[in-house]
Design a protein around this motif. Structure first.
Motif: not given
Length: 310
Positions: A149-157, A256-263, A279-282
Motif C-alpha cells: 500500500s505504500d507506492a507513490r506516483p513517480g516511484d520507479l518499479i 517486485l518493488l517501488t523506489i522513491a525516484p530521488t534515491k 536490480l532491474i527497473p521496468i
C-alpha cells in the motif's frame, strides 16, 4: 468467483471480530507488532498434487525445498527475516517407501541454509493426492516492513531478477519435457531472502511483494492497495523467454518493488555492489488507475492477465 473475490468475501465475514493486534489480510504476510520496535510476520501456502506439482515430474527433495521456498519468499517480500515454520502433510497411501524422508531432506536443506527452525505441524492421510501446507514466521524491525500500500506516483518499479522462466518451465513439464533447463528452474525456485532483508532496511523502498502470479497480476495488487496506476516498458523486462510469458506467468519468486525516484540511482548501485547482480527497473508508478504496457514508450493494446488460481 476469483481467488481475490473469495478472499474479499471471507475478509468481510470476519470484519467484526477483533483483530487482537494483528494487521491482517492484504499483504504477503499478516503482521503482529511485538513491543515498540519489532514485528512478527506470518504467512501460509498450500501445494496440492495435480495443481501445483506433478509427482512424476518432481523429485521428493525438490518438492521439499520448493514447499519451503515459496513461504520464505513471502516473508522476505515483507522485508523480514524468516525464523520458523510449521509443516502439515496430507499423505496418500501410494507414496513409495522413503518418499517422505527424501521430501524432508529437501525441506531440511533449505531450512539449514536460511537458519529456519521447524517448530511443529501435522500429518494425516489423503485419498486425493499429496497436499503440503507450510506456515512461515518472520521477524523484523517494524520500520523495515514493506507493504503493498505504500507506492507513490513517480516511484520507479523494479524487479530483482529474470521473469517468465518458471512459467516456460511449467509449459515444458506439461508437455512431458521434464529435464529441460527451464523445467529445472520451475521446480527449484530461489527465494530472495537476503535481498528482501536488505531492501527492507532501505527507507527509499516503498511497496514490495514477491512475484508468484506474474507481474500482470502482482503489480495490480500494489496498484489497488496504493490507489495508483503503473506503466511498464516491456523491453526492460528481464527475460530469456517471450515477453507475454514474462509478464503473465507465475512462480518466479523474484521481488517486485517501488523506489522513491530521488534515491533510485543510489539504491540500484548499492544493490548491485552488495549482491553482484542488478536490480532491474521496468517502469514507473503513475497517478492514474490503469496498468499500461509500453513498447519504446508507445502504449500497447493488450490486456494481459497473470495466473488465476480458479
Amino acid at each position: 468467483m476469483t481467488e481475490f473475490g473469495l478472499i474479499e468475501q471471507i475478509s468481510k465475514m470476519f470484519a467484526t471480530i477483533p483483530a487482537n493486534g494483528f494487521e491482517g489480510i492484504g499483504d504477503d504476510c499478516a503482521v503482529l507488532p511485538i513491543g515498540d520496535e519489532e514485528s512478527l510476520v506470518f504467512t501460509a501456502d498450500m501445494l496440492a498434487e495435480g495443481v501445483h506439482f506433478l509427482r512424476r515430474a518432481t523429485s521428493p527433495e525438490e518438492l521439499g525445498r520448493k514447499s519451503l521456498a515459496v513461504n520464505l519468499s513471502d516473508v522476505a517480500s515483507m522485508g523480514a527475516r524468516p525464523v520458523a515454520t510449521l509443516l502439515s502433510l496430507a499423505i496418500p497411501r501410494d507414496l513409495p517407501q522413503g518418499w517422505i524422508e527424501r521430501f524432508m531432506e529437501g525441506y531440511r536443506d533449505l531450512s539449514t541454509q536460511h537458519g529456519v527452525a521447524l517448530i511443529g505441524g501435522d500429518t494425516t492421510a489423503s485419498d486425493s493426492g499429496l497436499i503440503v501446507n507450510v506456515t512461515a514466521i518472520g521477524r523484523t524491525q517494524s520500520q523495515h516492513l514493506k507493504r503493498r500500500s505504500d507506492a507513490r506516483p513517480g516511484d520507479l518499479i523494479a524487479v530483482s531478477g529474470p521473469l517468465g522462466e518458471s512459467g516456460a518451465g511449467l509449459r515444458d513439464i506439461l508437455n512431458g519435457q521434464y529435464d529441460t533447463p527451464l523445467a529445472h528452474i520451475h521446480r527449484n525456485p530461489t527465494p530472495q531472502v537476503a535481498e528482501g532483508i536488505w531492501l527492507g532496511s532501505r527507507p527509499e523502498v516503498r511497496a514490495m511483494m514477491d512475484i508468484s502470479d506474474g507481474i500482470a497480476s502482482d503489480l495490480r495488487h500494489i496498484m489497488e492497495r496504493s490507489g495508483v496506476g503503473a506503466e511498464v516498458e516491456i523491453r526492460q523486462i528481464p527475460t530469456s523467454v517471450d515477453i507475454e510469458t514474462a509478464a503473465t506467468a507465475g512462480e518466479d519468486y523474484q521481488l517486485l518493488l517501488t523506489i522513491a525516484p530521488t534515491k533510485a540511482d543510489t539504491l540500484l548501485k548499492e544493490f548491485e555492489a552488495c549482491f553482484h547482480k542488478p536490480l532491474i527497473p521496468i517502469g514507473r508508478i503513475t497517478a492514474g488507475n490503469r496498468l499500461e504496457w509500453l513498447d519504446h514508450g508507445t502504449p500497447l493494446d493488450v490486456e494481459w492477465q497473470g495466473f488465476r488460481h480458479y
